[in-house]
Design a protein around this motif. Structure first.
Motif, PDB file in Angstrom:
ATOM      1  N   LEU A 296      24.876 -57.026  72.476  1.00  0.00           N
ATOM      2  CA  LEU A 296      23.853 -57.237  73.483  1.00  0.00           C
ATOM      3  C   LEU A 296      23.364 -55.860  73.913  1.00  0.00           C
ATOM      4  N   LEU A 297      22.059 -55.635  73.825  1.00  0.00           N
ATOM      5  CA  LEU A 297      21.463 -54.358  74.190  1.00  0.00           C
ATOM      6  C   LEU A 297      20.566 -54.560  75.406  1.00  0.00           C
ATOM      7  N   VAL A 298      20.737 -53.714  76.406  1.00  0.00           N
ATOM      8  CA  VAL A 298      19.996 -53.838  77.660  1.00  0.00           C
ATOM      9  C   VAL A 298      19.312 -52.512  77.958  1.00  0.00           C
ATOM     10  N   GLN A 299      18.038 -52.579  78.325  1.00  0.00           N
ATOM     11  CA  GLN A 299      17.313 -51.381  78.755  1.00  0.00           C
ATOM     12  C   GLN A 299      16.500 -51.725  79.995  1.00  0.00           C
ATOM     13  N   GLU A 300      16.810 -51.033  81.096  1.00  0.00           N
ATOM     14  CA  GLU A 300      15.987 -51.204  82.288  1.00  0.00           C
ATOM     15  C   GLU A 300      14.616 -50.610  82.025  1.00  0.00           C
ATOM     16  N   SER A 301      13.574 -51.240  82.557  1.00  0.00           N
ATOM     17  CA  SER A 301      12.222 -50.717  82.410  1.00  0.00           C
ATOM     18  C   SER A 301      11.974 -49.659  83.480  1.00  0.00           C
TER      19      SER A 301
ATOM     20  N   VAL B 132      16.112 -57.229  77.351  1.00  0.00           N
ATOM     21  CA  VAL B 132      17.415 -57.638  76.816  1.00  0.00           C
ATOM     22  C   VAL B 132      17.250 -58.110  75.370  1.00  0.00           C
ATOM     23  N   LEU B 133      17.997 -57.506  74.471  1.00  0.00           N
ATOM     24  CA  LEU B 133      18.000 -57.890  73.062  1.00  0.00           C
ATOM     25  C   LEU B 133      19.388 -58.380  72.673  1.00  0.00           C
ATOM     26  N   HIS B 134      19.438 -59.453  71.922  1.00  0.00           N
ATOM     27  CA  HIS B 134      20.697 -59.951  71.367  1.00  0.00           C
ATOM     28  C   HIS B 134      20.596 -59.855  69.854  1.00  0.00           C
ATOM     29  N   ARG B 135      21.495 -59.077  69.256  1.00  0.00           N
ATOM     30  CA  ARG B 135      21.465 -58.872  67.817  1.00  0.00           C
ATOM     31  C   ARG B 135      22.730 -59.412  67.173  1.00  0.00           C
TER      32      ARG B 135
ATOM     33  N   GLY C 182      22.849 -57.147  62.796  1.00  0.00           N
ATOM     34  CA  GLY C 182      21.710 -56.247  62.713  1.00  0.00           C
ATOM     35  C   GLY C 182      20.361 -56.908  62.867  1.00  0.00           C
ATOM     36  N   ARG C 183      20.324 -58.219  63.111  1.00  0.00           N
ATOM     37  CA  ARG C 183      19.062 -58.949  63.231  1.00  0.00           C
ATOM     38  C   ARG C 183      18.870 -59.398  64.677  1.00  0.00           C
ATOM     39  N   THR C 184      17.679 -59.167  65.228  1.00  0.00           N
ATOM     40  CA  THR C 184      17.380 -59.581  66.597  1.00  0.00           C
ATOM     41  C   THR C 184      17.178 -61.090  66.651  1.00  0.00           C
ATOM     42  N   VAL C 185      18.014 -61.774  67.428  1.00  0.00           N
ATOM     43  CA  VAL C 185      17.915 -63.223  67.535  1.00  0.00           C
ATOM     44  C   VAL C 185      17.346 -63.656  68.892  1.00  0.00           C
ATOM     45  N   ALA C 186      17.267 -62.743  69.846  1.00  0.00           N
ATOM     46  CA  ALA C 186      16.682 -63.056  71.152  1.00  0.00           C
ATOM     47  C   ALA C 186      16.121 -61.771  71.748  1.00  0.00           C
ATOM     48  N   ASP C 187      14.958 -61.890  72.370  1.00  0.00           N
ATOM     49  CA  ASP C 187      14.286 -60.739  72.977  1.00  0.00           C
ATOM     50  C   ASP C 187      13.567 -61.261  74.213  1.00  0.00           C
ATOM     51  N   HIS C 188      14.016 -60.836  75.391  1.00  0.00           N
ATOM     52  CA  HIS C 188      13.388 -61.352  76.594  1.00  0.00           C
ATOM     53  C   HIS C 188      13.480 -60.342  77.735  1.00  0.00           C
ATOM     54  N   ILE C 189      12.755 -60.648  78.809  1.00  0.00           N
ATOM     55  CA  ILE C 189      12.776 -59.860  80.038  1.00  0.00           C
ATOM     56  C   ILE C 189      13.560 -60.638  81.075  1.00  0.00           C
ATOM     57  N   GLU C 190      14.461 -59.936  81.783  1.00  0.00           N
ATOM     58  CA  GLU C 190      15.158 -60.529  82.921  1.00  0.00           C
ATOM     59  C   GLU C 190      14.869 -59.709  84.163  1.00  0.00           C
ATOM     60  N   VAL C 191      14.886 -60.371  85.306  1.00  0.00           N
ATOM     61  CA  VAL C 191      14.639 -59.708  86.583  1.00  0.00           C
ATOM     62  C   VAL C 191      15.823 -59.971  87.502  1.00  0.00           C
TER      63      VAL C 191
ATOM     64  N   ARG D  66      25.202 -51.354  76.378  1.00  0.00           N
ATOM     65  CA  ARG D  66      25.531 -51.982  75.100  1.00  0.00           C
ATOM     66  C   ARG D  66      26.831 -52.758  75.277  1.00  0.00           C
ATOM     67  N   VAL D  67      26.808 -54.021  74.855  1.00  0.00           N
ATOM     68  CA  VAL D  67      27.996 -54.873  74.931  1.00  0.00           C
ATOM     69  C   VAL D  67      28.344 -55.319  73.520  1.00  0.00           C
ATOM     70  N   ALA D  68      29.518 -54.942  73.048  1.00  0.00           N
ATOM     71  CA  ALA D  68      29.969 -55.380  71.726  1.00  0.00           C
ATOM     72  C   ALA D  68      30.414 -56.834  71.807  1.00  0.00           C
ATOM     73  N   GLN D  69      29.890 -57.639  70.909  1.00  0.00           N
ATOM     74  CA  GLN D  69      30.239 -59.063  70.860  1.00  0.00           C
ATOM     75  C   GLN D  69      30.644 -59.435  69.450  1.00  0.00           C
ATOM     76  N   ALA D  70      31.257 -60.594  69.285  1.00  0.00           N
ATOM     77  CA  ALA D  70      31.694 -61.049  67.966  1.00  0.00           C
ATOM     78  C   ALA D  70      30.485 -61.186  67.032  1.00  0.00           C
ATOM     79  N   GLY D  71      30.440 -60.369  66.002  1.00  0.00           N
ATOM     80  CA  GLY D  71      29.361 -60.447  65.024  1.00  0.00           C
ATOM     81  C   GLY D  71      28.065 -59.820  65.469  1.00  0.00           C
ATOM     82  N   GLY D  72      28.006 -59.240  66.661  1.00  0.00           N
ATOM     83  CA  GLY D  72      26.745 -58.680  67.114  1.00  0.00           C
ATOM     84  C   GLY D  72      26.900 -57.827  68.348  1.00  0.00           C
TER      85      GLY D  72
END
Length: 296
Positions: free
Chosen positions: A111-116, A124-127, A130-139, A103-109
């Motif tokens: 970044l949440l990361v969970q390895e599969s 990777v989720l960017h909130r 409290g609202r998810t603005v990006a949801d993607h997979i990174e390798v 979990r990375v605290a950012q201004a106003g939101g």
């Protein structure tokens, strides 16, 4: 995958020799007895999966990204926002939850990361608010957003002025013995660090530190915006401090007892990153999974 378990990261420990001996009986610390291992996910029937072409395309793109990462080549994130609810459910089932979360605290939101369950494949989720603005997979070894957040905390060498020790003539609090030497060592290593250098590790567990020493170190280093949890044999809890390039890395056994407490001077602790061997293993396992999903 949209919920992340809290993982408080304590930064206080009691060093060896600080506890009185009550008798001569040897009381060994309980060592880890179990380890999280890969388990194939429970999936719907193949007839149901055959209709989920969006999820199949995402898994194919992830497999291609894994192949590029294995070759040392960069790959683009795989966007999950266009998926239907059924496709997203399948992706969640296939990816599961692996060993590392952050979990990375950012201004106003945040970044949440969970390895599969496939090491080196990250959700990777960017909130924001409290609202998810990006949801993607990174390798890769570590998600780009997490690496960028850590890099942003590293000041240029020319402006890297870190003072952890007391000014000349100042007195340390009562009971402080060896904390000043630890802080001086960290101060020197932070100033000397350059990109590409290996981590400098201070093993606090092996040092004769009083409770007052530990309290002083905790208060001096503070707590920064990045928290990482790595599970395997017990837990490894990693927290960036308020001091540049300085991380608290604490290892706990399966009984949640602290067995190793360290401070690392590094851009990012290696224990949080996936290894090349992990990527190769994940490539093989995800290829098998995709063949099954596609009915090959």
């Amino acid at each position: 995958m949209n919920s992340f378990k809290p993982f408080p990261i304590p930064v206080t420990a009691v060093g060896p020799g600080s506890q009185p001996l009550e008798d001569d009986t040897l009381d060994y610390m309980v060592m880890p007895k179990g380890m999280d291992t890969y388990r194939p996910p429970a999936l719907p029937e193949r007839e149901e999966i055959a209709q989920l072409m969006g999820a199949q395309a995402i898994l194919g793109a992830t497999l291609a990204a894994l192949e590029r990462a294995r070759q040392g080549l960069p790959s683009s994130p795989v966007d999950l926002s266009p998926l239907s609810e059924a496709d997203r459910t399948l992706i969640n089932q296939v990816l599961g939850e692996g060993e590392v979360s952050a979990r990375v605290a950012q201004a106003g939101g945040e970044l949440l990361v969970q390895e599969s369950v496939f090491a080196g494949v990250w959700r990777v989720l960017h909130r924001v608010d409290g609202r998810t603005v990006a949801d993607h997979i990174e390798v890769g070894r570590i998600p780009l957003g997490l690496m960028e957040a850590a890099s942003a905390l590293v000041p240029p060498v020319a402006s890297r002025r870190v003072r952890l020790s007391q000014a000349e003539g100042e007195a340390w609090p009562d009971g402080v013995m060896n904390a000043p030497a630890v802080l001086n060592e960290l101060e020197d290593q932070i100033q000397a660090w350059r990109p590409g250098m290996p981590a400098h590790v201070v093993n606090m567990t092996l040092l004769p530190l009083s409770p007052q020493d530990l309290l002083l170190i905790d208060e001096t280093l503070g707590m920064g915006p990045i928290q990482i949890l790595s599970r395997g044999y017990g837990n490894c809890r990693i927290a960036h401090t308020e001091v540049p390039l300085t991380w608290r890395v604490s290892y706990y056994n399966s009984q949640d007892s602290l067995i190793l407490d360290t401070v690392e001077v590094a851009d990012l602790p290696e224990v949080a990153c996936a290894a090349r061997e992990d990527l190769e293993d994940s490539l093989e396992r995800l290829a098998d999974m995709l063949h099954w999903v596609q009915g090959d």
